[in-house]
Design an enzyme around this catalytic site. Structure first.
Site, PDB file in Angstrom:
ATOM      1  N   CYS A   1       0.274   5.380  -9.911  1.00 60.80           N
ATOM      2  CA  CYS A   1      -0.416   4.691 -11.003  1.00 60.80           C
ATOM      3  C   CYS A   1      -1.843   5.234 -11.058  1.00 60.80           C
ATOM      4  CB  CYS A   1      -0.427   3.179 -10.754  1.00 60.80           C
ATOM      5  SG  CYS A   1       1.227   2.452 -10.671  1.00 60.80           S
TER       6      CYS A   1
ATOM      7  N   GLU B   1      -2.685  -0.799   5.568  1.00 61.22           N
ATOM      8  CA  GLU B   1      -3.753  -1.790   5.434  1.00 61.22           C
ATOM      9  C   GLU B   1      -3.220  -3.188   5.148  1.00 61.22           C
ATOM     10  OE1 GLU B   1      -6.550   1.452   3.092  1.00 61.22           O
ATOM     11  OE2 GLU B   1      -6.058  -0.444   2.142  1.00 61.22           O
TER      12      GLU B   1
ATOM     13  N   CYS C   1      -4.888   3.574  -9.010  1.00 59.23           N
ATOM     14  CA  CYS C   1      -4.632   3.072  -7.651  1.00 59.23           C
ATOM     15  C   CYS C   1      -4.897   4.134  -6.578  1.00 59.23           C
ATOM     16  CB  CYS C   1      -3.189   2.592  -7.570  1.00 59.23           C
ATOM     17  SG  CYS C   1      -2.730   1.993  -5.944  1.00 59.23           S
TER      18      CYS C   1
ATOM     19  N   CYS D   1       2.379   5.613  -1.238  1.00 56.98           N
ATOM     20  CA  CYS D   1       3.186   5.118  -2.359  1.00 56.98           C
ATOM     21  C   CYS D   1       3.533   6.290  -3.262  1.00 56.98           C
ATOM     22  CB  CYS D   1       2.405   4.066  -3.151  1.00 56.98           C
ATOM     23  SG  CYS D   1       3.376   3.314  -4.481  1.00 56.98           S
TER      24      CYS D   1
ATOM     25  N   CYS E   1      -2.709 -10.090   2.112  1.00 56.18           N
ATOM     26  CA  CYS E   1      -2.103  -9.056   1.285  1.00 56.18           C
ATOM     27  C   CYS E   1      -1.540  -7.996   2.241  1.00 56.18           C
ATOM     28  CB  CYS E   1      -3.236  -8.508   0.416  1.00 56.18           C
ATOM     29  SG  CYS E   1      -2.792  -7.148  -0.612  1.00 56.18           S
TER      30      CYS E   1
ATOM     31  N   CYS F   1      -6.330  -1.787  -3.018  1.00 59.43           N
ATOM     32  CA  CYS F   1      -5.150  -1.119  -2.492  1.00 59.43           C
ATOM     33  C   CYS F   1      -5.385   0.337  -2.043  1.00 59.43           C
ATOM     34  CB  CYS F   1      -4.115  -1.158  -3.612  1.00 59.43           C
ATOM     35  SG  CYS F   1      -2.496  -0.685  -3.157  1.00 59.43           S
TER      36      CYS F   1
HETATM   37  N1  SAH Z   1       3.477  -1.611  -5.891  1.00 60.15           N
HETATM   38  C1  SAH Z   1       3.288  -3.015  -6.111  1.00 60.15           C
HETATM   39  C2  SAH Z   1       2.387  -3.700  -5.100  1.00 60.15           C
HETATM   40  C3  SAH Z   1       1.128  -3.005  -4.637  1.00 60.15           C
HETATM   41  S1  SAH Z   1      -0.302  -2.979  -5.689  1.00 60.15           S
HETATM   42  C4  SAH Z   1       2.782  -3.264  -7.502  1.00 60.15           C
HETATM   43  O1  SAH Z   1       2.411  -2.325  -8.159  1.00 60.15           O
HETATM   44  O2  SAH Z   1       2.807  -4.403  -7.939  1.00 60.15           O
HETATM   45  C5  SAH Z   1      -0.822  -4.632  -5.875  1.00 60.15           C
HETATM   46  C6  SAH Z   1      -1.593  -4.850  -7.172  1.00 60.15           C
HETATM   47  O3  SAH Z   1      -2.891  -4.213  -7.133  1.00 60.15           O
HETATM   48  C7  SAH Z   1      -0.870  -4.256  -8.375  1.00 60.15           C
HETATM   49  O4  SAH Z   1      -0.877  -5.166  -9.456  1.00 60.15           O
HETATM   50  C8  SAH Z   1      -1.717  -3.032  -8.667  1.00 60.15           C
HETATM   51  O5  SAH Z   1      -1.543  -2.616  -9.972  1.00 60.15           O
HETATM   52  C9  SAH Z   1      -3.118  -3.532  -8.342  1.00 60.15           C
HETATM   53  N2  SAH Z   1      -4.121  -2.476  -8.174  1.00 60.15           N
HETATM   54  C10 SAH Z   1      -3.968  -1.228  -7.665  1.00 60.15           C
HETATM   55  N3  SAH Z   1      -5.119  -0.535  -7.725  1.00 60.15           N
HETATM   56  C11 SAH Z   1      -6.036  -1.372  -8.287  1.00 60.15           C
HETATM   57  C12 SAH Z   1      -7.418  -1.229  -8.630  1.00 60.15           C
HETATM   58  N4  SAH Z   1      -8.083  -0.102  -8.404  1.00 60.15           N
HETATM   59  N5  SAH Z   1      -8.032  -2.289  -9.193  1.00 60.15           N
HETATM   60  C13 SAH Z   1      -7.359  -3.451  -9.424  1.00 60.15           C
HETATM   61  N6  SAH Z   1      -6.065  -3.641  -9.131  1.00 60.15           N
HETATM   62  C14 SAH Z   1      -5.398  -2.607  -8.577  1.00 60.15           C
END
Ligand code: SAH
Length: 335
Positions: free
Chosen positions: A99, A75, A102, A95, A88, A313
């Site tokens: 987390c 995406e 996510c 991944c 973005c 994401c």
């Molecule tokens: N792996 C990298 C980049 C991808 S995620 C990283 O973790 O930085 C990009 C950003 O989106 C990260 O800060 C991540 O924590 C955030 N993110 C992921 N899922 C999210 C959600 N459901 N709501 C808000 N931010 C989110």
């Protein structure tokens, strides 16, 4: 070109048509002799990311789902804001980091993207609509860019260089959970690429609860590596109710941000990424941000964009695959 007995300048002409003024097929490169165009389209057709789904949000955010040559899907999200257009982009399909908040983490790791697949996300958008060319790039789509450093390293050059996409290094941000070897490699590049650290918690115990990578790269080490970066970093901080949004969290965040001179980006939790977690309310986010500001920290509260199009994401791929698997059942549920 040299191998084919052609003049060397032909190679720069081809390169130009990949990035500086992109074309969809060599046939369109009318500055080349017709016979060469035909031969190129036969022997090495211009590669593409196939545009699978494009969703337009009421707030102007546009989300793209690309299908890759092996069937993987990734995406990109284009976020217009005044004269700025931030894209973005994804660095991996899926991944490995899992987390808790996510959506990409939930699907697991599929594979690394190639440099062309990373920079190609920008290229395809320019091909569709040249005026949409992004002014800013953030590696905040699917994947962990610093776990795919060898490809991201090349993609950064393509994005930045004048014979590539020509986007200023200060307008390109690599976002990471804090992969130490990758942070060191990025720090060695002479350009002023920006670094964002997905902090999301202010103690190791707390971070362990939402980000399993904390086991491998501890907060303290990540912060030391960020200090060694010697350029201003940004902390990303996603607000999860009852998890990381208390006054004590704000005060610890102040101490960390002060130590690094970091800018803090507050992200409202996008509910689609984490059905089991509760987003901090807008009122509480304002209070939290105010507490940082009152102690001299520079804070930006990000608006949640594209809420109507699953723009967090990884969400679009999850949504499309769910619908395609059980079309009848999901039609009923989603109404
Ligand atoms: N792996 C990298 C980049 C991808 S995620 C990283 O973790 O930085 C990009 C950003 O989106 C990260 O800060 C991540 O924590 C955030 N993110 C992921 N899922 C999210 C959600 N459901 N709501 C808000 N931010 C989110």
């Amino acid at each position: 070109m040299a191998g084919q007995g052609l003049p060397r300048y032909r190679a720069s002409q081809l390169l130009r048509r990949l990035w500086v003024s992109p074309i969809g097929a060599w046939a369109e490169a009318t500055e080349l002799p017709a016979a060469l165009r035909a031969e190129l389209d036969r022997a090495m057709p211009v590669p593409h990311l196939h545009s699978d789904v494009v969703q337009q949000s009421a707030d102007g955010t546009r989300k793209y789902l690309w299908r890759l040559s092996d069937g993987e899907a990734i995406e990109s999200v284009l976020i217009p804001s005044g004269s700025r257009r931030t894209l973005c982009i994804s660095s991996q399909a899926g991944c490995a980091l899992r987390c808790s908040f996510c959506a990409t983490g939930r699907m697991g790791y599929r594979r690394n993207l190639t440099p062309f697949e990373i920079a190609g996300q920008v290229r395809e958008i320019i091909l569709q609509t040249p005026e949409d060319k992004p002014t800013n790039i953030v590696f905040m789509g699917m994947g962990e860019p610093l776990l795919n450093w060898s490809a991201v390293d090349v993609a950064l050059s393509i994005l930045n260089q004048p014979d590539g996409l020509g986007i200023g290094a200060r307008h390109i941000t690599v976002s990471t959970v804090g992969i130490l070897p990758g942070m060191q490699a990025l720090a060695k590049r002479p350009e002023q690429f920006r670094l964002a650290i997905s902090l999301h918690a202010t103690t190791t115990a707390q971070r362990l609860g939402i980000m399993p990578i904390e086991k491998k790269y501890e907060l303290a080490g990540v912060l030391r590596a960020a200090e060694a970066f010697r350029k201003r970093v940004t902390f990303e901080y996603v607000m999860i109710a009852g998890t990381n949004d208390a006054d004590a969290d704000a005060d610890r965040l102040v101490a960390l941000a002060r130590r690094l001179g970091a800018l803090v980006n507050i992200l409202p939790l996008h509910p689609g990424g984490a059905p089991d977690l509760t987003p901090t309310t807008a009122v509480d986010i304002r209070r939290f941000a105010g507490r940082l500001r009152n102690q001299g920290i520079e804070v930006a509260v990000r608006r949640s964009r594209g809420l109507d199009i699953q723009a967090a994401c990884g969400q679009l791929r999850v949504e499309v695959e769910r619908k395609r698997k059980t079309p009848a059942a999901t039609e009923g549920r989603s109404s």
